[in-house]
Design a protein around this motif. Structure first.
Motif, mmCIF file in Angstrom:
data_model
loop_
_atom_site.group_PDB
_atom_site.id
_atom_site.type_symbol
_atom_site.label_atom_id
_atom_site.label_comp_id
_atom_site.label_asym_id
_atom_site.label_seq_id
_atom_site.Cartn_x
_atom_site.Cartn_y
_atom_site.Cartn_z
ATOM 1 N N THR A 40 -64.576 48.666 52.231
ATOM 2 C CA THR A 40 -64.063 47.632 51.330
ATOM 3 C C THR A 40 -63.439 46.495 52.121
ATOM 4 O O THR A 40 -63.138 46.628 53.300
ATOM 5 C CB THR A 40 -63.011 48.211 50.361
ATOM 6 N N ARG A 41 -63.206 45.400 51.429
ATOM 7 C CA ARG A 41 -62.587 44.229 52.056
ATOM 8 C C ARG A 41 -61.147 44.090 51.576
ATOM 9 O O ARG A 41 -60.764 43.066 51.016
ATOM 10 C CB ARG A 41 -63.357 42.977 51.718
ATOM 11 N N VAL A 42 -60.365 45.094 51.811
ATOM 12 C CA VAL A 42 -58.959 45.079 51.435
ATOM 13 C C VAL A 42 -58.154 44.578 52.630
ATOM 14 O O VAL A 42 -58.411 44.961 53.763
ATOM 15 C CB VAL A 42 -58.492 46.499 51.028
ATOM 16 N N HIS A 43 -57.183 43.723 52.352
ATOM 17 C CA HIS A 43 -56.334 43.200 53.420
ATOM 18 C C HIS A 43 -55.143 44.139 53.596
ATOM 19 O O HIS A 43 -54.338 44.313 52.688
ATOM 20 C CB HIS A 43 -55.844 41.796 53.087
ATOM 21 N N PHE A 44 -55.068 44.769 54.762
ATOM 22 C CA PHE A 44 -53.957 45.654 55.075
ATOM 23 C C PHE A 44 -52.943 44.888 55.907
ATOM 24 O O PHE A 44 -53.310 44.076 56.755
ATOM 25 C CB PHE A 44 -54.439 46.880 55.864
ATOM 26 N N ASN A 54 -55.887 41.938 60.745
ATOM 27 C CA ASN A 54 -56.298 42.954 59.773
ATOM 28 C C ASN A 54 -57.216 44.007 60.394
ATOM 29 O O ASN A 54 -57.113 45.190 60.073
ATOM 30 C CB ASN A 54 -56.977 42.279 58.586
ATOM 31 N N ASN A 55 -58.127 43.616 61.279
ATOM 32 C CA ASN A 55 -59.042 44.580 61.896
ATOM 33 C C ASN A 55 -58.291 45.584 62.767
ATOM 34 O O ASN A 55 -58.640 46.765 62.798
ATOM 35 C CB ASN A 55 -60.098 43.854 62.735
ATOM 36 N N ILE A 56 -57.267 45.136 63.467
ATOM 37 C CA ILE A 56 -56.460 46.033 64.300
ATOM 38 C C ILE A 56 -55.694 47.015 63.419
ATOM 39 O O ILE A 56 -55.604 48.208 63.737
ATOM 40 C CB ILE A 56 -55.497 45.227 65.199
ATOM 41 N N VAL A 57 -55.170 46.534 62.303
ATOM 42 C CA VAL A 57 -54.456 47.425 61.371
ATOM 43 C C VAL A 57 -55.406 48.485 60.832
ATOM 44 O O VAL A 57 -55.042 49.664 60.733
ATOM 45 C CB VAL A 57 -53.818 46.611 60.223
ATOM 46 N N LYS A 58 -56.644 48.108 60.507
ATOM 47 C CA LYS A 58 -57.630 49.080 60.025
ATOM 48 C C LYS A 58 -57.939 50.130 61.092
ATOM 49 O O LYS A 58 -58.036 51.319 60.790
ATOM 50 C CB LYS A 58 -58.923 48.365 59.608
#
Length: 165
Positions: A40-44, A54-58
């Motif tokens: 999904t494209r959820v912003h964490f 955001n990619n690092i958080v994922k």
């Protein structure tokens, strides 16, 4: 020596079976969360380090969930082999996750309230506190099994007191 917090799981199962169910539930929820994160494209966003991309958080979340799967497998093996030392990482991880979840739920609800989304904040708070309570109960069940196994290994498996109350 640790004392058991509960004597049964959900008033009908042993703490041993409840611990196995808690471990399987943690594994299933971790796998589902990994799939959701990656598809999904959820912003964490983190609470303290909001400058992290955001990619690092994922990636950090996926690594944490993989560690949760590994520690849950270790806990299930500890329950099945009746080795309380294998359960220690899950007991520590479980209480840390329960505290982190509670802080995250309260923080997110406050952010929703500040942004003017009152209904969303109330729903987030209600469902988040229910999830925190369920997680804390699962932790209590696993901790109780850990305490039982620690007591059993201290006195010997076949040296139980016959009429212990």
């Amino acid at each position: 020596m640790p004392k058991p917090l509960v004597n049964s799981c959900c008033l009908c199962q042993t703490t041993r079976m409840g611990s196995i169910i808690s471990g399987i539930l943690a594994i299933v929820l971790s796998i589902i969360t990994i799939v959701v994160i990656l598809t999904t494209r959820v912003h964490f966003q983190t609470i303290l380090f909001d400058f992290v991309p955001n990619n690092i958080v994922k990636i950090i979340l996926v690594i944490n969930l993989c560690m949760t799967i590994l520690i849950s497998l270790l806990m299930i093996a500890g329950v099945l082999k009746r080795n309380h030392y294998l359960m220690v990482p899950w007991v520590v991880l479980g209480i840390m996750i329960a505290i982190g979840l509670l802080i995250s739920v309260i923080y997110t609800a406050v952010v929703f309230f500040i942004d003017g989304f009152v209904l969303t904040g109330v729903l987030w708070l209600i469902f988040g506190l229910i999830c925190s309570a369920v997680l804390t109960y699962c932790w209590c069940v696993v901790y109780s099994e850990y305490a039982n196994l620690a007591e059993e290994s201290e006195r010997g498996r076949y040296n139980k007191q016959p009429y212990r109350r």
